[in-house]
Design an enzyme around this catalytic site. Structure first.
Site, PDB file in Angstrom:
ATOM      1  N   THR A 130       2.059   3.718  -5.059  1.00  0.00           N
ATOM      2  CA  THR A 130       2.904   3.419  -3.901  1.00  0.00           C
ATOM      3  C   THR A 130       4.362   3.133  -4.299  1.00  0.00           C
ATOM      4  OG1 THR A 130       3.269   1.726  -2.201  1.00  0.00           O
ATOM      5  CG2 THR A 130       2.085   1.016  -4.140  1.00  0.00           C
ATOM      6  N   ASP A 131       5.268   3.350  -3.356  1.00  0.00           N
ATOM      7  CA  ASP A 131       6.676   3.002  -3.604  1.00  0.00           C
ATOM      8  C   ASP A 131       6.900   1.485  -3.629  1.00  0.00           C
ATOM      9  OD1 ASP A 131       6.341   2.470  -0.896  1.00  0.00           O
ATOM     10  OD2 ASP A 131       8.069   3.641  -0.215  1.00  0.00           O
ATOM     11  N   GLU A 132       5.907   0.715  -3.149  1.00  0.00           N
ATOM     12  CA  GLU A 132       6.103  -0.747  -3.076  1.00  0.00           C
ATOM     13  C   GLU A 132       6.224  -1.385  -4.456  1.00  0.00           C
ATOM     14  OE1 GLU A 132       3.761  -2.899  -0.286  1.00  0.00           O
ATOM     15  OE2 GLU A 132       3.892  -1.329   1.219  1.00  0.00           O
ATOM     16  N   TYR A 155      -0.495  -7.180  -3.109  1.00  0.00           N
ATOM     17  CA  TYR A 155      -0.874  -5.756  -3.106  1.00  0.00           C
ATOM     18  C   TYR A 155      -0.003  -4.965  -4.077  1.00  0.00           C
ATOM     19  CZ  TYR A 155      -0.678  -0.838  -1.693  1.00  0.00           C
ATOM     20  OH  TYR A 155      -0.649   0.538  -1.719  1.00  0.00           O
ATOM     21  N   SER A 156       1.334  -5.079  -3.930  1.00  0.00           N
ATOM     22  CA  SER A 156       2.195  -4.230  -4.767  1.00  0.00           C
ATOM     23  C   SER A 156       2.120  -4.652  -6.238  1.00  0.00           C
ATOM     24  CB  SER A 156       3.631  -4.204  -4.250  1.00  0.00           C
ATOM     25  OG  SER A 156       4.165  -5.484  -4.109  1.00  0.00           O
ATOM     26  N   LYS A 159      -0.919  -2.959  -7.593  1.00  0.00           N
ATOM     27  CA  LYS A 159      -0.683  -1.521  -7.808  1.00  0.00           C
ATOM     28  C   LYS A 159       0.241  -1.308  -9.012  1.00  0.00           C
ATOM     29  CE  LYS A 159      -1.913   1.594  -5.699  1.00  0.00           C
ATOM     30  NZ  LYS A 159      -3.148   2.427  -5.741  1.00  0.00           N
TER      31      LYS A 159
HETATM   32  P1  NAD Z   1      -7.509   3.019   2.611  1.00  0.00           P
HETATM   33  O1  NAD Z   1      -7.582   1.532   2.619  1.00  0.00           O
HETATM   34  O2  NAD Z   1      -7.485   3.746   3.912  1.00  0.00           O
HETATM   35  O3  NAD Z   1      -8.713   3.619   1.767  1.00  0.00           O
HETATM   36  C1  NAD Z   1      -9.146   3.065   0.565  1.00  0.00           C
HETATM   37  C2  NAD Z   1     -10.516   3.651   0.226  1.00  0.00           C
HETATM   38  O4  NAD Z   1     -10.935   3.086  -1.027  1.00  0.00           O
HETATM   39  C3  NAD Z   1     -11.596   3.306   1.256  1.00  0.00           C
HETATM   40  O5  NAD Z   1     -12.365   4.443   1.555  1.00  0.00           O
HETATM   41  C4  NAD Z   1     -12.451   2.259   0.561  1.00  0.00           C
HETATM   42  O6  NAD Z   1     -13.815   2.273   0.958  1.00  0.00           O
HETATM   43  C5  NAD Z   1     -12.291   2.668  -0.905  1.00  0.00           C
HETATM   44  N1  NAD Z   1     -12.513   1.546  -1.820  1.00  0.00           N
HETATM   45  C6  NAD Z   1     -11.960   0.298  -1.756  1.00  0.00           C
HETATM   46  N2  NAD Z   1     -12.426  -0.462  -2.770  1.00  0.00           N
HETATM   47  C7  NAD Z   1     -13.263   0.321  -3.505  1.00  0.00           C
HETATM   48  C8  NAD Z   1     -14.037   0.107  -4.675  1.00  0.00           C
HETATM   49  N3  NAD Z   1     -14.062  -1.085  -5.276  1.00  0.00           N
HETATM   50  N4  NAD Z   1     -14.767   1.132  -5.167  1.00  0.00           N
HETATM   51  C9  NAD Z   1     -14.760   2.350  -4.548  1.00  0.00           C
HETATM   52  N5  NAD Z   1     -14.062   2.592  -3.412  1.00  0.00           N
HETATM   53  C10 NAD Z   1     -13.324   1.597  -2.899  1.00  0.00           C
HETATM   54  O7  NAD Z   1      -6.232   3.359   1.728  1.00  0.00           O
HETATM   55  P2  NAD Z   1      -5.167   4.547   1.905  1.00  0.00           P
HETATM   56  O8  NAD Z   1      -4.114   4.104   2.821  1.00  0.00           O
HETATM   57  O9  NAD Z   1      -5.887   5.812   2.137  1.00  0.00           O
HETATM   58  O10 NAD Z   1      -4.541   4.547   0.417  1.00  0.00           O
HETATM   59  C11 NAD Z   1      -5.145   5.308  -0.616  1.00  0.00           C
HETATM   60  C12 NAD Z   1      -4.353   5.118  -1.889  1.00  0.00           C
HETATM   61  O11 NAD Z   1      -3.013   5.547  -1.686  1.00  0.00           O
HETATM   62  C13 NAD Z   1      -4.266   3.675  -2.358  1.00  0.00           C
HETATM   63  O12 NAD Z   1      -4.367   3.650  -3.749  1.00  0.00           O
HETATM   64  C14 NAD Z   1      -2.894   3.219  -1.891  1.00  0.00           C
HETATM   65  O13 NAD Z   1      -2.383   2.218  -2.744  1.00  0.00           O
HETATM   66  C15 NAD Z   1      -2.108   4.495  -2.001  1.00  0.00           C
HETATM   67  N6  NAD Z   1      -0.969   4.632  -1.078  1.00  0.00           N
HETATM   68  C16 NAD Z   1      -1.113   4.421   0.264  1.00  0.00           C
HETATM   69  C17 NAD Z   1      -0.032   4.640   1.128  1.00  0.00           C
HETATM   70  C18 NAD Z   1      -0.154   4.456   2.621  1.00  0.00           C
HETATM   71  O14 NAD Z   1       0.848   4.558   3.321  1.00  0.00           O
HETATM   72  N7  NAD Z   1      -1.329   4.218   3.168  1.00  0.00           N
HETATM   73  C19 NAD Z   1       1.209   5.050   0.596  1.00  0.00           C
HETATM   74  C20 NAD Z   1       1.327   5.228  -0.800  1.00  0.00           C
HETATM   75  C21 NAD Z   1       0.224   5.045  -1.617  1.00  0.00           C
HETATM   76  O1  DAU Z   2       5.092   2.032   1.274  1.00  0.00           O
HETATM   77  C1  DAU Z   2       3.774   2.441   1.036  1.00  0.00           C
HETATM   78  C2  DAU Z   2       2.815   1.397   1.567  1.00  0.00           C
HETATM   79  O2  DAU Z   2       2.884   1.470   2.989  1.00  0.00           O
HETATM   80  C3  DAU Z   2       1.394   1.598   1.068  1.00  0.00           C
HETATM   81  O3  DAU Z   2       1.350   1.435  -0.319  1.00  0.00           O
HETATM   82  C4  DAU Z   2       0.441   0.601   1.737  1.00  0.00           C
HETATM   83  O4  DAU Z   2      -0.893   0.861   1.339  1.00  0.00           O
HETATM   84  C5  DAU Z   2       0.571   0.761   3.249  1.00  0.00           C
HETATM   85  O5  DAU Z   2      -0.242  -0.197   3.889  1.00  0.00           O
HETATM   86  C6  DAU Z   2       2.022   0.601   3.695  1.00  0.00           C
HETATM   87  O6  DAU Z   2       2.474  -0.774   3.540  1.00  0.00           O
HETATM   88  P1  DAU Z   2       3.377  -1.494   4.669  1.00  0.00           P
HETATM   89  O7  DAU Z   2       3.231  -2.948   4.520  1.00  0.00           O
HETATM   90  O8  DAU Z   2       4.746  -0.918   4.702  1.00  0.00           O
HETATM   91  O9  DAU Z   2       2.607  -0.937   5.978  1.00  0.00           O
HETATM   92  P2  DAU Z   2       2.144  -1.654   7.335  1.00  0.00           P
HETATM   93  O10 DAU Z   2       1.654  -0.576   8.233  1.00  0.00           O
HETATM   94  O11 DAU Z   2       1.253  -2.815   7.093  1.00  0.00           O
HETATM   95  O12 DAU Z   2       3.522  -2.219   7.918  1.00  0.00           O
HETATM   96  C7  DAU Z   2       4.626  -1.364   8.163  1.00  0.00           C
HETATM   97  C8  DAU Z   2       5.773  -2.240   8.646  1.00  0.00           C
HETATM   98  O13 DAU Z   2       5.463  -2.758   9.948  1.00  0.00           O
HETATM   99  C9  DAU Z   2       6.028  -3.464   7.777  1.00  0.00           C
HETATM  100  O14 DAU Z   2       7.418  -3.709   7.721  1.00  0.00           O
HETATM  101  C10 DAU Z   2       5.327  -4.608   8.504  1.00  0.00           C
HETATM  102  C11 DAU Z   2       5.449  -4.200   9.967  1.00  0.00           C
HETATM  103  N1  DAU Z   2       4.324  -4.602  10.847  1.00  0.00           N
HETATM  104  C12 DAU Z   2       3.067  -4.277  10.453  1.00  0.00           C
HETATM  105  C13 DAU Z   2       1.992  -4.598  11.233  1.00  0.00           C
HETATM  106  C14 DAU Z   2       0.579  -4.262  10.809  1.00  0.00           C
HETATM  107  C15 DAU Z   2       4.585  -5.225  12.054  1.00  0.00           C
HETATM  108  O15 DAU Z   2       5.743  -5.481  12.426  1.00  0.00           O
HETATM  109  N2  DAU Z   2       3.508  -5.541  12.848  1.00  0.00           N
HETATM  110  C16 DAU Z   2       2.230  -5.266  12.488  1.00  0.00           C
HETATM  111  O16 DAU Z   2       1.292  -5.604  13.254  1.00  0.00           O
END
Ligand code: NAD
Ligand code: DAU
Length: 349
Positions: A130-132, A155-156, A159
């Site tokens: 992630t970019d975080e 979280y970050s 990661k």
């Molecule tokens: P998600 O939470 O939707 O999915 C995570 C998956 O991992 C789920 O299916 C869960 O069951 C599985 N999992 C969790 N713990 C586990 C374990 N101990 N063993 C096996 N499986 C397990 O997450 P996502 O949003 O799809 O993110 C996927 C990856 O991409 C993550 O590594 C996250 O850090 C990264 N990422 C996410 C975003 C975003 O915007 N969502 C952006 C950049 C990077």
């Molecule tokens: O940047 C990549 C990351 O983006 C990933 O690595 C993470 O897995 C993913 O969850 C996401 O993190 P954020 O914290 O940016 O995403 P989230 O959707 O939780 O929140 C986006 C923005 O919105 C953040 O500034 C917090 C705000 N927010 C979020 C929620 C859930 C609100 O204002 N209200 C809300 O209810």
């Protein structure tokens, strides 16, 4: 023929990556390993579950004997590692489960790959990150691959630790690795705890739209299928030991994006203009809330030719349409422990 282990394939991004690889590469055998936590759902993969080159394995990446056994049994050629605890707010409530899954789980997988592969050629451990990890930006500037790590949430930090372990296995043991760091994804199958699906679901049910702080934090949004396409490109053409940033140069303040959602959904739900926006409620800010993320994806574009395929407003329309026609999916994935989390996070905030 390649045997590829994809971890976290039942989650949001993972299901898009699995679908892409299963459909595009019939000669690859795709093994989806997922613990099916609250965030993982096999309904996300209905489209490919009958495919001859798709295999599902339920299991936990932190279970070392089990993971070592899987490598021995299947002799994977590559790993695309997405499994993680992914939600920042949950990491504030329960940091240790993030350390366990994201740090320990990644270490177990790296070690299993090292044991299984030795010095063999043609292997790859691809870590999806992630970019975080880069921390928080001020008003200007972008994260590049050279930006120093400065993670600020549990979280970050977890990661960032996993990224460092991947790099350490490359430098110490010459494990063939590649890492990508992506910005915020949006699209179908995203669990409705994250900003966009949570707001869409609350608009549908006329529930308050909880905007943290003043809503002036900035995120850089990318269509999830464009992330999956980038992973495909990096998997096949990325240089070993390199990091690639993935992002769409698409920054939005949270409040602006919620207003945009409200406008589009008023239209789609046949509501009066401005009706959904009345639901916007400013709530207590997230602890340690990072101000701004913005990715510079020039390296990926210049070196590997990737670029986003979809304009943001088109992506938002598609995403909203998907949630409007998949109310059963929303009901199913929120039927477990979600209500308890929601009340803790918003109602008792
Ligand atoms: P998600 O939470 O939707 O999915 C995570 C998956 O991992 C789920 O299916 C869960 O069951 C599985 N999992 C969790 N713990 C586990 C374990 N101990 N063993 C096996 N499986 C397990 O997450 P996502 O949003 O799809 O993110 C996927 C990856 O991409 C993550 O590594 C996250 O850090 C990264 N990422 C996410 C975003 C975003 O915007 N969502 C952006 C950049 C990077
Ligand atoms: O940047 C990549 C990351 O983006 C990933 O690595 C993470 O897995 C993913 O969850 C996401 O993190 P954020 O914290 O940016 O995403 P989230 O959707 O939780 O929140 C986006 C923005 O919105 C953040 O500034 C917090 C705000 N927010 C979020 C929620 C859930 C609100 O204002 N209200 C809300 O209810």
């Amino acid at each position: 023929m390649k045997k590829i282990l994809i971890t976290g394939g039942a989650g949001f991004i993972g299901c898009h990556v699995v679908r892409l690889f299963v459909n595009k590469y019939p000669a690859y055998q795709i093994y989806n390993l997922d613990a099916l936590t609250y965030a993982g759902n096999l309904e996300n993969l209905k489209e490919v579950e009958q495919s001859a080159n798709y295999h599902f394995i339920k299991g936990d990446i932190t279970d070392e004997p089990f993971i070592n056994g899987l490598f021995t049994e299947h002799g994977f050629d590559a790993v695309i590692h997405l499994a993680a605890e992914s939600h920042v707010d949950r990491s504030i409530l329960d940091p240790l489960s993030f350390v366990n899954t994201n740090v320990m789980g990644t270490a177990v997988l790296l070690n299993a790959a090292k044991r299984s592969w030795g010095n063999a050629e043609g292997k790859l451990f691809y870590h999806v990150s992630t970019d975080e990890v880069y921390g928080s930006l001020g008003e200007t500037g972008f994260f590049t691959e050279e930006t120093p790590y400065d993670p600020r949430s549990p979280y970050s930090a977890s990661k960032a630790s996993s990224d460092h372990l991947v790099s350490a296995y490359h430098h110490t043991y010459q494990l063939p690795v590649v890492v990508s760091n992506c910005s915020n994804n949006y699209g179908s199958f995203q669990f409705p705890e994250k900003l966009l699906p949570l707001m869409i679901n609350n608009i549908i049910h006329s529930k308050p739209l909880p905007v943290y702080g003043k809503g002036d934090n900035v995120r850089d949004w990318l269509w999830v299928d464009d992330h999956a396409r980038a992973i495909d490109v990096i998997f096949h053409q990325g240089k070993l030991g390199e990091t690639y940033n993935i992002g769409g140069f698409n920054e939005w303040k949270n409040l602006d994006i919620v207003h945009l959602l409200c406008e589009i959904m008023d239209d789609k739900l046949g509501r009066e203009k401005g009706e959904s926006a009345k639901l916007i409620t400013f709530v207590k800010d997230r602890a340690g809330h990072d101000k701004r993320y913005a990715i510079d994806a020039t390296k990926l574009n210049k070196e590997l030719g990737w670029e986003p395929s979809l304009q943001f407003k088109e992506g938002m329309e598609k995403t909203i349409d998907w949630y409007l026609s998949n109310s059963e999916w929303i009901a199913n994935v929120t039927s477990g422990s979600y209500k308890q989390y929601y009340n803790q996070q918003y109602v008792n905030r």
